[in-house]
Design an enzyme around this catalytic site. Structure first.
Site, PDB file in Angstrom:
ATOM      1  N   LYS A 194      -7.739 -17.740 -15.408  1.00 16.75           N
ATOM      2  CA  LYS A 194      -7.057 -16.443 -15.247  1.00 16.75           C
ATOM      3  C   LYS A 194      -5.565 -16.608 -14.990  1.00 16.75           C
ATOM      4  O   LYS A 194      -4.773 -15.707 -15.319  1.00 16.75           O
ATOM      5  CB  LYS A 194      -7.723 -15.626 -14.136  1.00 16.75           C
ATOM      6  CG  LYS A 194      -7.766 -16.308 -12.763  1.00 16.75           C
ATOM      7  CD  LYS A 194      -6.628 -15.908 -11.868  1.00 16.75           C
ATOM      8  CE  LYS A 194      -6.689 -16.640 -10.538  1.00 16.75           C
ATOM      9  NZ  LYS A 194      -5.641 -16.223  -9.591  1.00 16.75           N
ATOM     10  N   THR A 251      -5.072 -10.584 -10.953  1.00 12.71           N
ATOM     11  CA  THR A 251      -3.973 -11.515 -11.187  1.00 12.71           C
ATOM     12  C   THR A 251      -3.064 -11.049 -12.314  1.00 12.71           C
ATOM     13  O   THR A 251      -1.848 -11.268 -12.273  1.00 12.71           O
ATOM     14  CB  THR A 251      -4.525 -12.918 -11.487  1.00 12.71           C
ATOM     15  OG1 THR A 251      -5.411 -13.305 -10.437  1.00 12.71           O
ATOM     16  CG2 THR A 251      -3.418 -13.944 -11.585  1.00 12.71           C
TER      17      THR A 251
END
Length: 345
Positions: A194, A251
């Protein structure tokens, strides 16, 4: 079994917040190791980390030291919160002082350069401990929000569910709800990949692209992560949960994200060095995109977003050209045997 004494090795944002969590959940003694003596003194004397969380008061149970051996001595729980690419060297120096039955907690999200190992595998190598003593904490855990005690959830992964439950109890507070999982591989891969996708998201945002572009990056980034996880033996359902989609969305979308912010600097045309100087914090995806790319190649998995991020970060490719390359890729069905979202590339 309960935690009487915990050591948190690393005084960055997440390490500091994790120490607060442990204290708020009832751990009597929490000692933070800080590389810099002035940070250790501030935590010890004023109960604040001035560099990372200057507005967060740390409970009386939290203290700090510049001596890692002092922090680890007698600890039932040893929390590792250093940059992922420094873990092996640091842990090699600390391993002898870790108790024979202490539970280790990894807060790091990366793949080691060169060895292509996940952080729990590096811990096994460096500390000589059994894999079932290592727990991984991951999920949408932006440190400033948890420091402000905003409601959040996280995942505690371990092959020994009893240790996972031990850590779950040790960090369960009115503002953080931990879930347990036995899929260490999937949880670690979700946390590592991620970061690379968030770099791409930040570049797209800085270039002025809208929600369609950004939603596409998140969704296809999740597809990349799931393909890699499937090839490495992860439980594919992990990527639909907090450790996968949850962490990826947070994120990518949050301005508090180091990786997204770093990507924005790159998207504005700054060099890697300029972006690093501007952010002044570790964006794990910058180095990990190299090892993730190599890991994917080693198992025959295509990860086009990660590959373009690596070209921008390390080979100076213009972000607009990287996007054009993604859009111009040959369309083809997913390979047989590789997990698919049902969308053919």
């Amino acid at each position: 079994m309960s935690i009487r004494r915990a050591a948190v090795l690393g005084a960055g944002s997440w390490g500091t917040v994790f120490a607060k969590l442990l204290a708020d959940a009832g751990t009597p003694e929490v000692t933070v190791w800080a590389r810099r003596s002035d940070v250790a003194e501030a935590i010890r004397e004023r109960h604040v980390n001035p560099d990372y969380l200057p507005n967060t008061w740390l409970p009386p149970a939290v203290t700090a030291t510049g001596d890692a051996a002092e922090a680890i001595d007698g600890a039932d729980l040893v929390v590792l919160a250093v940059p992922s690419q420094t873990l092996r060297d640091n842990l090699g120096a600390w391993a002898a002082t870790i108790g024979s039955d202490a539970t280790l907690v990894s807060l790091m999200k990366g793949i080691e350069l060169g060895t292509l190992k996940r952080m729990s595998e590096v811990i096994v190598d460096s500390a000589g401990v059994e894999p079932d003593r290592i727990t991984v904490v991951t999920g949408p855990n932006l440190a400033p929000e948890i420091a402000a005690e905003q409601p959040a959830a996280t995942v505690v992964a371990c092959t020994d569910i009893r240790r996972a439950e031990l850590v779950q109890r040790a960090i369960s507070t009115r503002y953080l709800r931990p879930y347990t999982n036995d899929d260490v591989i999937g949880c670690e891969l979700g946390g590592a990949v991620k970061n690379a996708i968030a770099l791409a998201y930040g570049m797209a945002s800085a270039l002025g692209f809208g929600d369609n572009t950004r939603a596409t990056l998140i969704t296809r980034g999740l597809a990349e992560t799931t393909r890699l996880g499937g090839a490495l033996g992860a439980n594919l359902m992990t990527f639909a949960g907090l450790a996968g989609l949850g962490d990826l969305v947070a994120t990518c979308s949050s301005p508090l994200s180091r990786n997204r912010t770093f990507g924005e600097h790159l998207g504005r045309g700054e060099t890697l060095e300029q972006a690093q100087a501007a952010t002044r914090q570790t964006a794990e995806g910058v180095k990990s995109c190299l090892s993730i790319r190599d890991l994917a190649h080693s198992v025959g998995v295509e990860m086009p977003i990660t590959e373009q991020v690596e070209l921008v970060c390390h080979e100076g490719v213009d972000p607009l050209k990287a996007l054009a390359a993604l859009m111009a890729r040959e369309t083809k069905p997913e390979r047989p045997g590789v997990p698919s979202t049902g969308e053919h590339q």
